[in-house]
Design an enzyme around this catalytic site. Structure first.
Site, PDB file in Angstrom:
ATOM      1  N   ARG A 163       0.847  -1.216   0.000  1.00  0.00           N
ATOM      2  CA  ARG A 163       0.000   0.000   0.000  1.00  0.00           C
ATOM      3  C   ARG A 163       0.882   1.266   0.000  1.00  0.00           C
ATOM      4  NH1 ARG A 163      -3.042  -3.770  -0.540  1.00  0.00           N
ATOM      5  NH2 ARG A 163      -5.146  -3.964   0.318  1.00  0.00           N
ATOM      6  N   SER A 237     -10.622  -1.164   3.397  1.00  0.00           N
ATOM      7  CA  SER A 237      -9.816  -1.268   4.625  1.00  0.00           C
ATOM      8  C   SER A 237      -9.424   0.131   5.090  1.00  0.00           C
ATOM      9  CB  SER A 237      -8.539  -2.063   4.365  1.00  0.00           C
ATOM     10  OG  SER A 237      -8.836  -3.347   3.900  1.00  0.00           O
ATOM     11  N   GLU A 333      -4.836   3.417   6.381  1.00  0.00           N
ATOM     12  CA  GLU A 333      -4.543   3.103   4.985  1.00  0.00           C
ATOM     13  C   GLU A 333      -5.121   4.189   4.082  1.00  0.00           C
ATOM     14  OE1 GLU A 333      -5.432   1.254   1.226  1.00  0.00           O
ATOM     15  OE2 GLU A 333      -6.538   0.042   2.672  1.00  0.00           O
TER      16      GLU A 333
HETATM   17  N1  EPU Z   1     -10.691 -11.474  10.304  1.00  0.00           N
HETATM   18  C1  EPU Z   1     -11.225 -11.398  11.559  1.00  0.00           C
HETATM   19  N2  EPU Z   1     -12.297 -10.549  11.753  1.00  0.00           N
HETATM   20  C2  EPU Z   1     -12.831  -9.818  10.729  1.00  0.00           C
HETATM   21  C3  EPU Z   1     -12.277  -9.915   9.439  1.00  0.00           C
HETATM   22  C4  EPU Z   1     -11.177 -10.767   9.255  1.00  0.00           C
HETATM   23  O1  EPU Z   1     -10.770 -12.042  12.501  1.00  0.00           O
HETATM   24  O2  EPU Z   1     -13.789  -9.071  10.984  1.00  0.00           O
HETATM   25  C5  EPU Z   1      -9.530 -12.347  10.089  1.00  0.00           C
HETATM   26  C6  EPU Z   1      -9.817 -13.372   8.979  1.00  0.00           C
HETATM   27  O3  EPU Z   1     -10.379 -14.522   9.512  1.00  0.00           O
HETATM   28  C7  EPU Z   1      -8.482 -13.585   8.355  1.00  0.00           C
HETATM   29  C8  EPU Z   1      -7.755 -12.288   8.589  1.00  0.00           C
HETATM   30  O4  EPU Z   1      -8.456 -11.570   9.581  1.00  0.00           O
HETATM   31  O5  EPU Z   1      -7.788 -14.603   9.030  1.00  0.00           O
HETATM   32  C9  EPU Z   1      -7.579 -11.476   7.322  1.00  0.00           C
HETATM   33  O6  EPU Z   1      -8.853 -11.129   6.788  1.00  0.00           O
HETATM   34  P1  EPU Z   1      -9.092 -10.938   5.226  1.00  0.00           P
HETATM   35  O7  EPU Z   1      -8.671 -12.149   4.480  1.00  0.00           O
HETATM   36  O8  EPU Z   1     -10.502 -10.501   5.049  1.00  0.00           O
HETATM   37  O9  EPU Z   1      -8.082  -9.807   4.772  1.00  0.00           O
HETATM   38  P2  EPU Z   1      -7.584  -8.443   5.449  1.00  0.00           P
HETATM   39  O10 EPU Z   1      -6.175  -8.649   5.874  1.00  0.00           O
HETATM   40  O11 EPU Z   1      -8.528  -7.971   6.477  1.00  0.00           O
HETATM   41  C10 EPU Z   1      -6.565  -7.496   3.259  1.00  0.00           C
HETATM   42  C11 EPU Z   1      -6.620  -6.216   2.446  1.00  0.00           C
HETATM   43  C12 EPU Z   1      -7.913  -6.147   1.665  1.00  0.00           C
HETATM   44  C13 EPU Z   1      -7.960  -7.347   0.727  1.00  0.00           C
HETATM   45  C14 EPU Z   1      -7.860  -8.646   1.557  1.00  0.00           C
HETATM   46  C15 EPU Z   1      -7.727  -9.865   0.689  1.00  0.00           C
HETATM   47  C16 EPU Z   1      -5.309  -4.600   3.675  1.00  0.00           C
HETATM   48  C17 EPU Z   1      -5.306  -3.372   4.515  1.00  0.00           C
HETATM   49  N3  EPU Z   1      -6.516  -5.079   3.339  1.00  0.00           N
HETATM   50  O12 EPU Z   1      -7.622  -7.450   4.195  1.00  0.00           O
HETATM   51  O13 EPU Z   1      -7.880  -4.966   0.886  1.00  0.00           O
HETATM   52  O14 EPU Z   1      -9.146  -7.356  -0.036  1.00  0.00           O
HETATM   53  O15 EPU Z   1      -6.674  -8.610   2.386  1.00  0.00           O
HETATM   54  O16 EPU Z   1      -6.464  -9.871   0.088  1.00  0.00           O
HETATM   55  O17 EPU Z   1      -4.242  -5.103   3.320  1.00  0.00           O
HETATM   56  C18 EPU Z   1      -8.510  -2.673   0.894  1.00  0.00           C
HETATM   57  O18 EPU Z   1      -7.307  -2.408   0.858  1.00  0.00           O
HETATM   58  O19 EPU Z   1      -9.393  -1.777   0.919  1.00  0.00           O
HETATM   59  C19 EPU Z   1      -8.930  -4.069   0.956  1.00  0.00           C
HETATM   60  C20 EPU Z   1     -10.208  -4.436   1.086  1.00  0.00           C
END
Ligand code: EPU
Length: 337
Positions: A163, A237, A333
């Site tokens: 990012r 995010s 972010e």
């Molecule tokens: N999780 C929780 N609670 C929640 C949501 C998620 O415990 O409410 C846990 C999930 O179970 C998982 C982990 O957190 O183990 C990661 O969750 P997720 O796969 O949804 O991804 P993220 O790390 O929250 C990032 C990006 C997203 C992107 C997804 C998929 C960033 C800041 N965000 O989210 O990007 O779509 O991975 O690759 O890196 C964005 O930048 O706007 C965005 C949506």
């Protein structure tokens, strides 16, 4: 070039927050963009460039000139199995991804349904489901506001990171991205390693995924988990996933064995901010019209009439509680105006 005054930014930002831009102009060519910058100079005001408005929080009224870059252009060239596409900064990102998938050109399919424009993609180095836009990026064209010239900026010069790019730092307010060139393939290796994508493909009975299968899976996952900005105001995010050193990770992991984390090639660990925010009890929390999404704790939402300041205050309280509970600092972010 027609400059409007006192324009509500709610319709052109994904958070849908009412805030007034002192002056506002939409430009559909590089020449008009140049004129808009000159207008700001002549009138002694700052300018702010808006793309799809999907990664900003407007925290109050905006002084100066808001320039919405609606530069539309799309071209492609196929040579062997290499496809080079060039898109104007104002093109809608998801529409471009859909277009590439329709042609069976692989490379951007994991980045389906990301809100925003092509011009914002390198700035943020958007990423999802194991891919960042930098993996297909070739170069971009930008208007250098100091010289008024358009210049080519290569991938190496962009300093892409998680990012991150030079456009958030040295080139912030200096270069305005006008078009971006990506290299895709008619014979790609698909990336299907991210847990959610693997699960979705299994659920679909898809054992040999092609570009369209990845695209469909990502669209399905995002539609389930992330709020549609056309329905509920949000900018995806709100925080970055923090990166910590091995020692900090070891401490956190011992205290929290279920902490979601991703080891990085340099020995650091990226932690799931959503998991930590969720553990602090914020998921689904609502204060007036400012809230935390009930399916993804990393996404702050405007339920209707939240102000930018209310969202910002809520985000500060979330940062404080994660800091207190886990000793980890969350960095925003999104860009705050
Ligand atoms: N999780 C929780 N609670 C929640 C949501 C998620 O415990 O409410 C846990 C999930 O179970 C998982 C982990 O957190 O183990 C990661 O969750 P997720 O796969 O949804 O991804 P993220 O790390 O929250 C990032 C990006 C997203 C992107 C997804 C998929 C960033 C800041 N965000 O989210 O990007 O779509 O991975 O690759 O890196 C964005 O930048 O706007 C965005 C949506």
């Amino acid at each position: 070039m027609f400059v409007h005054h006192n324009v509500d930014l709610a319709p052109v930002t994904a958070f849908g927050i009412h805030a007034i831009a002192e002056s506002y102009v939409e430009v559909d060519s590089v020449d008009k963009l140049r004129e808009a910058v000159a207008w700001a100079r002549t009138n002694g005001v700052d300018f702010h460039v808006l793309g799809g408005g999907s990664n900003i929080l407007v925290s109050g009224n905006v002084h100066g000139l808001v320039i919405r870059a609606c530069l539309l252009e799309r071209s492609s060239a196929v040579e062997g199995d290499v496809v080079t596409i060039r898109c104007g900064a104002g093109e809608e990102w998801h529409s471009v991804v859909t277009w590439t998938v329709e042609h069976d050109w692989g490379g951007l399919e994991n980045l389906a349904l990301i809100p925003g424009t092509v011009g914002a993609a390198p700035l943020q180095n958007i990423g999802a489901y194991g891919i960042e836009q930098s993996s297909c990026f070739v170069e971009l064209e930008a208007l250098d506001v100091l010289s008024g010239a358009t210049i080519i900026i290569t991938k190496d010069e962009c300093n892409f990171g998680y990012r991150e790019s030079i456009f958030k730092h040295e080139y912030c307010n200096r270069m305005i991205i006008t078009s971006v060139t990506y290299r895709l393939s008619t014979n790609p290796t698909v990336h299907a390693t991210y847990r959610d994508v693997v699960d979705e493909l299994v659920a679909r009975g898809c054992t040999q995924p092609h570009v369209k299968d990845i695209f469909d899976s990502v669209v399905a996952i995002r539609s389930r988990k992330l709020p549609d900005p056309n329905v509920i105001g949000n900018a995806g995010s709100f925080f970055k996933n923090p990166i910590v050193d091995g020692q900090t990770f070891a401490r956190l992991h011992e205290e929290n064995p279920t902490l979601a984390s991703y080891p990085q090639p340099d020995g650091t660990y990226k932690l799931a901010a959503a998991w930590m925010i969720d553990q602090c009890g914020w998921k689904g929390h609502r204060e007036g019209d400012a809230g935390v999404h009930d399916k993804q704790a990393l996404v702050l939402v405007n339920h209707g009439n939240a102000t930018g300041q209310q969202i910002l205050d809520l985000s500060t309280r979330i940062q404080q509680s994660v800091q207190e509970r886990f000793g980890v600092a969350l960095e925003r972010e999104i860009n705050v105006w």
